[in-house]
Motif scaffolding. Structure first.
Motif, mmCIF file in Angstrom:
data_model
loop_
_atom_site.group_PDB
_atom_site.id
_atom_site.type_symbol
_atom_site.label_atom_id
_atom_site.label_comp_id
_atom_site.label_asym_id
_atom_site.label_seq_id
_atom_site.Cartn_x
_atom_site.Cartn_y
_atom_site.Cartn_z
ATOM 1 N N LEU A 14 0.867 -1.174 0.000
ATOM 2 C CA LEU A 14 0.000 0.000 0.000
ATOM 3 C C LEU A 14 0.907 1.226 0.000
ATOM 4 C CD1 LEU A 14 -2.777 1.279 0.236
ATOM 5 C CD2 LEU A 14 -2.730 0.800 2.685
ATOM 6 N N VAL A 15 0.879 1.972 -1.097
ATOM 7 C CA VAL A 15 1.727 3.158 -1.230
ATOM 8 C C VAL A 15 0.814 4.371 -1.056
ATOM 9 C CG1 VAL A 15 3.482 4.302 -2.629
ATOM 10 C CG2 VAL A 15 3.079 1.847 -2.918
ATOM 11 N N GLU A 16 0.832 4.905 0.164
ATOM 12 C CA GLU A 16 -0.136 5.942 0.548
ATOM 13 C C GLU A 16 0.451 6.755 1.690
ATOM 14 O OE1 GLU A 16 -2.867 8.324 0.721
ATOM 15 O OE2 GLU A 16 -3.767 6.655 -0.380
ATOM 16 N N VAL A 58 -0.117 -3.992 -5.730
ATOM 17 C CA VAL A 58 0.341 -2.692 -5.233
ATOM 18 C C VAL A 58 -0.801 -1.709 -5.438
ATOM 19 C CG1 VAL A 58 1.976 -0.786 -5.532
ATOM 20 C CG2 VAL A 58 2.754 -3.150 -5.828
ATOM 21 N N LEU A 59 -1.225 -1.061 -4.352
ATOM 22 C CA LEU A 59 -2.177 0.043 -4.450
ATOM 23 C C LEU A 59 -1.342 1.310 -4.320
ATOM 24 C CD1 LEU A 59 -5.150 -1.027 -2.141
ATOM 25 C CD2 LEU A 59 -4.989 -1.195 -4.607
ATOM 26 N N CYS A 60 -1.313 2.120 -5.354
ATOM 27 C CA CYS A 60 -0.394 3.255 -5.388
ATOM 28 C C CYS A 60 -1.135 4.571 -5.593
ATOM 29 C CB CYS A 60 0.620 3.033 -6.508
ATOM 30 S SG CYS A 60 1.997 4.181 -6.465
ATOM 31 N N GLU A 61 -1.071 5.434 -4.579
ATOM 32 C CA GLU A 61 -1.642 6.780 -4.640
ATOM 33 C C GLU A 61 -0.825 7.631 -5.612
ATOM 34 O OE1 GLU A 61 -3.142 10.438 -4.343
ATOM 35 O OE2 GLU A 61 -4.178 8.712 -3.486
ATOM 36 N N LYS A 62 -1.487 8.555 -6.285
ATOM 37 C CA LYS A 62 -0.793 9.413 -7.250
ATOM 38 C C LYS A 62 0.034 10.496 -6.564
ATOM 39 C CE LYS A 62 -1.558 12.606 -11.034
ATOM 40 N NZ LYS A 62 -2.444 13.700 -11.371
ATOM 41 N N GLU A 63 -0.580 11.242 -5.663
ATOM 42 C CA GLU A 63 0.084 12.398 -5.058
ATOM 43 C C GLU A 63 0.735 12.029 -3.732
ATOM 44 O OE1 GLU A 63 0.404 15.203 -6.658
ATOM 45 O OE2 GLU A 63 -0.879 14.526 -8.291
ATOM 46 N N MET A 67 8.576 11.066 -4.067
ATOM 47 C CA MET A 67 8.381 10.511 -5.408
ATOM 48 C C MET A 67 6.902 10.182 -5.540
ATOM 49 S SD MET A 67 9.843 6.925 -7.021
ATOM 50 C CE MET A 67 11.566 7.353 -6.858
ATOM 51 N N ASN A 68 6.253 10.744 -6.575
ATOM 52 C CA ASN A 68 4.811 10.485 -6.703
ATOM 53 C C ASN A 68 4.538 9.074 -7.236
ATOM 54 O OD1 ASN A 68 4.660 10.438 -9.605
ATOM 55 N ND2 ASN A 68 4.548 12.659 -9.651
ATOM 56 N N GLY A 69 3.264 8.713 -7.239
ATOM 57 C CA GLY A 69 2.867 7.370 -7.637
ATOM 58 C C GLY A 69 3.194 7.021 -9.075
ATOM 59 N N LEU A 70 3.088 8.005 -9.961
ATOM 60 C CA LEU A 70 3.385 7.746 -11.369
ATOM 61 C C LEU A 70 4.858 7.384 -11.563
ATOM 62 C CD1 LEU A 70 1.361 10.703 -12.899
ATOM 63 C CD2 LEU A 70 0.656 8.306 -12.744
ATOM 64 N N LYS A 85 0.402 -6.929 -9.826
ATOM 65 C CA LYS A 85 -0.757 -6.149 -10.284
ATOM 66 C C LYS A 85 -0.660 -4.773 -9.632
ATOM 67 C CE LYS A 85 -5.182 -6.358 -11.879
ATOM 68 N NZ LYS A 85 -5.572 -7.028 -13.101
ATOM 69 N N ILE A 86 -0.489 -3.744 -10.432
ATOM 70 C CA ILE A 86 -0.380 -2.382 -9.898
ATOM 71 C C ILE A 86 -1.683 -1.636 -10.158
ATOM 72 C CG2 ILE A 86 0.825 -0.171 -9.980
ATOM 73 C CD1 ILE A 86 3.365 -1.654 -10.727
ATOM 74 N N VAL A 87 -2.267 -1.158 -9.050
ATOM 75 C CA VAL A 87 -3.523 -0.416 -9.099
ATOM 76 C C VAL A 87 -3.222 1.035 -8.744
ATOM 77 C CG1 VAL A 87 -5.867 -0.233 -8.181
ATOM 78 C CG2 VAL A 87 -4.762 -2.488 -8.354
ATOM 79 N N GLY A 88 -3.396 1.930 -9.704
ATOM 80 C CA GLY A 88 -3.228 3.356 -9.452
ATOM 81 C C GLY A 88 -4.502 3.892 -8.824
ATOM 82 N N VAL A 89 -4.355 4.696 -7.769
ATOM 83 C CA VAL A 89 -5.525 5.286 -7.111
ATOM 84 C C VAL A 89 -5.320 6.785 -6.929
ATOM 85 C CG1 VAL A 89 -6.243 3.187 -5.926
ATOM 86 C CG2 VAL A 89 -4.668 4.722 -4.796
ATOM 87 N N SER A 90 -6.409 7.540 -7.092
ATOM 88 C CA SER A 90 -6.314 8.986 -6.933
ATOM 89 C C SER A 90 -7.708 9.589 -6.856
ATOM 90 C CB SER A 90 -5.573 9.593 -8.132
ATOM 91 O OG SER A 90 -5.508 10.996 -8.012
#
Length: 133
Positions: A14-16, A58-63, A67-70, A85-90
């Motif tokens: 969880l990247v948040e 991976v749940l990855c926040e954008k902001e 280093m941002n999520g992108l 499996k990478i899930v971008g969230v924002s």
């Protein structure tokens, strides 16, 4: 390494950086028996992969700070992590194209619902179970 009889034991990253979001998403992941690791910046996430850690999702926040999520998604893919499996969230509903260009598999606008995350996790579990057959 012992595996769960149902094959549902998953490792999630969880990247948040927001505490409330972290608690909420961790609780959902816990419902699916996911062993969850939290990274508060994209750099922390990338460093975990560079250390050899493996994750199913991976749940990855954008902001995020540092280093941002992108950027994190691009670097994770660049080091050869193609099976995760990478899930971008924002909250930014326009972030889908940016996440997909960076290498994410799925984009989910916030707030993430239990139904949406459940479907993604079930897809990964099914894929893992089919790979074990």
């Amino acid at each position: 390494m012992a595996s769960n009889a149902q094959g549902s034991h998953m490792k999630a990253l969880l990247v948040e950086d927001a505490a409330v979001e972290t608690l909420f998403h961790s609780a959902i992941l816990h419902m699916f028996h996911c062993e969850t690791t939290v990274a508060k910046t994209g750099k922390e996430a990338v460093d975990l992969f560079l250390e050899g850690k493996k994750f199913d999702i991976v749940l990855c926040e954008k902001e995020m700070p540092v280093m941002n999520g992108l950027e994190a998604v691009e670097k994770i893919r660049a080091i050869g992590e193609t099976d995760v499996k990478i899930v971008g969230v924002s909250v930014d509903c326009n972030a889908m194209e940016a996440f997909m260009s960076a290498g994410a598999d799925v984009f989910v606008p916030k707030p993430i619902t239990l139904d949406v995350l459940s479907a993604i996790i079930q897809e990964i579990i099914n894929k893992k179970n089919n790979a074990m057959v």
